[in-house]
Design a protein around this motif. Sequence first.
Motif, PDB file in Angstrom:
ATOM      1  N   ARG A  43       0.815  -1.222   0.000  1.00 28.78           N
ATOM      2  CA  ARG A  43       0.000   0.000   0.000  1.00 28.78           C
ATOM      3  C   ARG A  43       0.840   1.259   0.000  1.00 28.78           C
ATOM      4  NH1 ARG A  43      -4.124   0.715   4.033  1.00 28.78           N
ATOM      5  NH2 ARG A  43      -2.630  -0.012   5.561  1.00 28.78           N
ATOM      6  N   GLY A  44       2.126   1.146   0.349  1.00 28.36           N
ATOM      7  CA  GLY A  44       2.981   2.319   0.311  1.00 28.36           C
ATOM      8  C   GLY A  44       3.977   2.352   1.440  1.00 28.36           C
ATOM      9  N   PHE A  45       4.586   3.516   1.606  1.00 30.70           N
ATOM     10  CA  PHE A  45       5.697   3.734   2.526  1.00 30.70           C
ATOM     11  C   PHE A  45       5.242   4.515   3.751  1.00 30.70           C
ATOM     12  CE2 PHE A  45       9.075   6.617   3.932  1.00 30.70           C
ATOM     13  CZ  PHE A  45      10.075   5.718   4.225  1.00 30.70           C
ATOM     14  N   GLY A  66      -2.121  -0.915  -9.628  1.00 29.11           N
ATOM     15  CA  GLY A  66      -0.693  -0.813  -9.360  1.00 29.11           C
ATOM     16  C   GLY A  66       0.132  -1.670 -10.288  1.00 29.11           C
ATOM     17  N   LEU A  67       1.386  -1.832  -9.911  1.00 27.94           N
ATOM     18  CA  LEU A  67       2.341  -2.604 -10.707  1.00 27.94           C
ATOM     19  C   LEU A  67       2.529  -3.994 -10.114  1.00 27.94           C
ATOM     20  CD1 LEU A  67       5.117   0.111 -11.143  1.00 27.94           C
ATOM     21  CD2 LEU A  67       3.478  -0.651 -12.861  1.00 27.94           C
ATOM     22  N   ALA A 113       0.861  -0.639  -5.010  1.00 28.01           N
ATOM     23  CA  ALA A 113      -0.264   0.254  -5.288  1.00 28.01           C
ATOM     24  C   ALA A 113       0.237   1.592  -5.826  1.00 28.01           C
ATOM     25  CB  ALA A 113      -1.096   0.469  -4.031  1.00 28.01           C
ATOM     26  N   GLU A 114      -0.518   2.134  -6.766  1.00 31.25           N
ATOM     27  CA  GLU A 114      -0.123   3.423  -7.322  1.00 31.25           C
ATOM     28  C   GLU A 114      -0.476   4.552  -6.352  1.00 31.25           C
ATOM     29  OE1 GLU A 114      -2.191   3.740 -11.014  1.00 31.25           O
ATOM     30  OE2 GLU A 114      -4.111   4.169 -10.094  1.00 31.25           O
ATOM     31  N   ARG A 115       0.107   5.711  -6.597  1.00 29.57           N
ATOM     32  CA  ARG A 115      -0.141   6.889  -5.764  1.00 29.57           C
ATOM     33  C   ARG A 115      -1.587   7.337  -5.948  1.00 29.57           C
ATOM     34  NH1 ARG A 115       4.200  10.673  -6.960  1.00 29.57           N
ATOM     35  NH2 ARG A 115       5.268   9.449  -5.411  1.00 29.57           N
ATOM     36  N   ARG A 116      -2.185   7.746  -4.859  1.00 30.84           N
ATOM     37  CA  ARG A 116      -3.544   8.269  -4.931  1.00 30.84           C
ATOM     38  C   ARG A 116      -3.560   9.543  -5.783  1.00 30.84           C
ATOM     39  NH1 ARG A 116      -2.573   7.201   0.284  1.00 30.84           N
ATOM     40  NH2 ARG A 116      -2.384   9.383   0.815  1.00 30.84           N
ATOM     41  N   PRO A 117      -4.556   9.715  -6.635  1.00 32.93           N
ATOM     42  CA  PRO A 117      -4.610  10.920  -7.478  1.00 32.93           C
ATOM     43  C   PRO A 117      -4.576  12.192  -6.629  1.00 32.93           C
ATOM     44  CG  PRO A 117      -6.297   9.346  -8.136  1.00 32.93           C
ATOM     45  CD  PRO A 117      -5.676   8.825  -6.874  1.00 32.93           C
ATOM     46  N   THR A 135       7.335   3.260  -6.367  1.00 33.95           N
ATOM     47  CA  THR A 135       8.080   2.217  -7.059  1.00 33.95           C
ATOM     48  C   THR A 135       9.091   2.836  -7.995  1.00 33.95           C
ATOM     49  OG1 THR A 135       6.154   0.784  -6.988  1.00 33.95           O
ATOM     50  CG2 THR A 135       7.870   0.210  -8.571  1.00 33.95           C
ATOM     51  N   VAL A 136      10.317   2.361  -7.914  1.00 35.24           N
ATOM     52  CA  VAL A 136      11.387   2.834  -8.785  1.00 35.24           C
ATOM     53  C   VAL A 136      11.670   1.750  -9.812  1.00 35.24           C
ATOM     54  CG1 VAL A 136      13.794   3.552  -8.908  1.00 35.24           C
ATOM     55  CG2 VAL A 136      12.387   4.233  -6.964  1.00 35.24           C
TER      56      VAL A 136
END
Length: 175
Positions: A43-45, A66-67, A113-117, A135-136
């Motif tokens: 879900r993120g950092f 997400g990726l 998960a991608e960043r929230r808009p 994600t890098v």
Amino acid sequence: MRLDGTWLDTPDTLVRAVTDLGGGSWVLTPLRTDAGFTVLVNRGFVPGDRRAPVARAGGARAAVAGLLRLDEPGGAFLRANDPGADTWYSRDVAAIARARGLPEPVAPYFVDAERRPGSDPDRDLGAGLPVGGLTVIRFHNNHLIYAITWYALAMMVAGGALYLDRDAWRRGRAA
């Protein structure tokens, strides 16, 4: 990829991480998809000083985009995961699934998960945790190695041609 499902009511798994935002942890949460399998979602950092459980509703419906990322078994450089102490250094899906007792089948990958808009990582460190979309993706740039390889091959071909030409010239003089 996009996943629709329900968050499982199990503890999040915090995996140590270092990002552009500093040291902290990735928050991995199991999602039971509508297709009937379980996927770990990064879900993120969260920063190191904010490792307390991150708010989410177990049993709540979720749509995650997400990726897809491959499993990272074993641990990180010089550090092994310790499931007994709940200390994680890599996103080892199989080990996390066993430690958490996740329902089968569990996907052999996880999803970042991608960043929230409209979110801003610097601003979101205050309230909008975890910060997704960090994600890098880096592809190796081996152009110098390719150039050296092709130059060496060209030199070997040129050397072989000179050797054959010199041999033919010697034969011509001897005749």
